[in-house]
Motif scaffolding. Structure first.
Motif, PDB file in Angstrom:
ATOM      1  N   ASP A  67       3.335  -3.108  -5.560  1.00 50.28           N
ATOM      2  CA  ASP A  67       2.756  -2.997  -4.356  1.00 50.28           C
ATOM      3  C   ASP A  67       1.789  -1.914  -4.524  1.00 50.28           C
ATOM      4  O   ASP A  67       2.140  -0.572  -4.365  1.00 50.28           O
ATOM      5  N   ARG A  86       2.079   0.895  -1.613  1.00 53.31           N
ATOM      6  CA  ARG A  86       3.207   2.063  -1.692  1.00 53.31           C
ATOM      7  C   ARG A  86       2.676   2.879  -2.995  1.00 53.31           C
ATOM      8  O   ARG A  86       3.024   4.125  -3.217  1.00 53.31           O
ATOM      9  N   TYR A 111       0.335  -4.498   4.994  1.00 50.45           N
ATOM     10  CA  TYR A 111       1.449  -3.732   4.893  1.00 50.45           C
ATOM     11  C   TYR A 111       1.884  -3.734   3.360  1.00 50.45           C
ATOM     12  O   TYR A 111       2.520  -2.850   3.092  1.00 50.45           O
ATOM     13  N   GLU A 112       1.434  -5.108   2.815  1.00 48.70           N
ATOM     14  CA  GLU A 112       1.806  -4.854   1.226  1.00 48.70           C
ATOM     15  C   GLU A 112       0.824  -5.541   0.497  1.00 48.70           C
ATOM     16  O   GLU A 112      -0.003  -6.286   1.058  1.00 48.70           O
TER      17      GLU A 112
END
Length: 405
Positions: A141, A144, A399-400
């Motif tokens: 990802d 992150r 978000y990802e």
């Protein structure tokens, strides 16, 4: 035209994006732009402020002293219920002279000249994060593994905030910028961040270093700032310093991976600082991640574009729509990294334009000139339809972002 001017017929705002065009502003907002420079919209609380859709009118109003950024004034079009005790995010929601007084205390840290001295440190952080990503699992990802850590490390180093606390401040920051956050949860996140920065300010008051928060501690000790004001300013700088840039890194990467020709152009021009800088401006214009509009309220009656904005009426500057104004940016829905986009309003305009824009530009220049050069085979590891976009956030992004190489 009646529905665009009559509060009774005002469409709901924010408006949904088209599923097949996740990088474009909402179609309904673009339709309003074609019809009129100012249209009524309806917010969550039933209020009907003006949506300003065109570039010229936005620039004029954002520079007009008769327009207020003070969130406490009646008629201000708030995005969500206000937490008890106010927003706690310092000067961006204030007017001069208090806005100017507080902003000047940190302006020196974000000048172009001062920011440029950080380029080697930013380059080191970017390279180290790419090294770690390449040594880790594949796929990964990107949010992150790279997009969130890079600006978080930079702003922590600049402010003097321990990066070891990043999970705490990232989680609470995201709760504050999500429109869908429950009011009690929003208040709790706000209270947690204020408490954290207040405690950190206490540490800086006792033990100085050369970071920005220690400079604010000097102001507190001199009686120029209260400790509470310093903590609120710290919250603002911490949130703004990582949340927006992280979303630009991830969303910009997704846009480029979806446009191989433009990605190749950027990769091939990585050694040309001017070309990279121009590409950053175009991506800022094209994506405009502050997609909920900059909020204001009129202090006096204002005549503009054949309309009368009455004192006490709210204004929403739809910057994402203005950055697609064809009268300023021909063929605006096309990503063109060779375009001269410097006039965009992604950072706002006037006295309230984004304080940290030199730092954001520098970080994006380093990221966009390094990531795709070092990982030339970078590719999506998921279908775009399966990528979770931040439709519920005041800052747009993903978000990802699963990627592989």
């Amino acid at each position: 035209m009646t529905s665009t001017l009559d509060p009774a017929g005002a469409p709901d705002f924010p408006m949904p994006r088209a599923a097949r065009c996740p990088f474009d502003p909402p179609p309904a907002a673009r339709e309003l732009q074609d019809e009129t420079p100012l249209a009524r919209v309806r917010l969550w609380d039933g209020s009907t402020p003006w949506l300003v859709t065109r570039y010229a009118e936005q620039r004029a109003l954002m520079a007009d002293p008769r327009v207020s950024a003070d969130v406490t004034r009646p008629g201000y079009p708030v995005q969500a219920p206000m937490p008890p005790g106010g927003t706690g995010i310092s000067f961006i929601l204030m007017d001069d002279p208090e806005h100017g007084r507080l902003r000047r205390m940190v302006t020196g840290a974000f000048t172009v000249k001062r920011t440029e001295t950080l380029r080697p440190a930013v380059q080191r952080i970017v390279d180290e994060q790419i090294d770690a990503m390449l040594a880790g699992p594949n796929p990964v990802d990107l949010v992150r593994a790279f997009a969130l850590p890079v600006p978080s490390l930079v702003i922590c180093e600049l402010l003097g905030v321990p990066y070891s606390d990043h999970d705490f401040f990232q989680e609470n920051s995201q709760a504050l910028v999500r429109r869908s956050t429950d009011p009690e949860e929003r208040h709790a996140a706000h209270r947690a961040l204020i408490g954290y920065l207040d405690e950190l300010m206490g540490t800086k008051l006792a033990h100085r270093d050369d970071a920005l928060l220690s400079g604010l501690a000097d102001r507190v000790e001199a009686g120029e700032l209260t400790r509470a004001e310093a903590a609120q300013m710290g919250v603002l700088l911490l949130i703004a310093g990582h949340e927006t840039t992280a979303n630009m890194i991830a969303l910009g990467t997704l846009a480029l991976l979806r446009d191989p020709e433009q990605l190749a152009q950027l990769r091939d021009s990585g050694d040309d600082p001017a070309a990279v800088a121009s590409a950053v401006e175009e991506l800022l214009r094209y994506l405009t991640i502050t997609h909920s509009g900059r909020r204001r309220v009129a202090l006096e009656d204002i005549e503009i574009a054949g309309r009368t904005i009455r004192a006490g009426e709210g204004l929403i500057m739809a910057n994402d729509v203005a950055n697609r104004d064809a009268s300023v940016f021909p063929d605006p829905d096309r990503l063109d990294l060779a375009r001269n986009s410097r006039r965009h309003v992604a950072f706002g305009f006037g006295v309230h334009q984004c304080l940290g824009q030199p730092l954001a530009r520098l970080e994006l220049q380093v990221v966009y000139s390094t990531l795709y050069r070092r990982i030339p085979t970078l590719a999506l590891a998921a279908d775009v339809e399966d990528i979770p976009f931040k439709h519920d956030g005041s800052v747009y992004g993903v978000y990802e972002l699963p990627v592989t190489w």
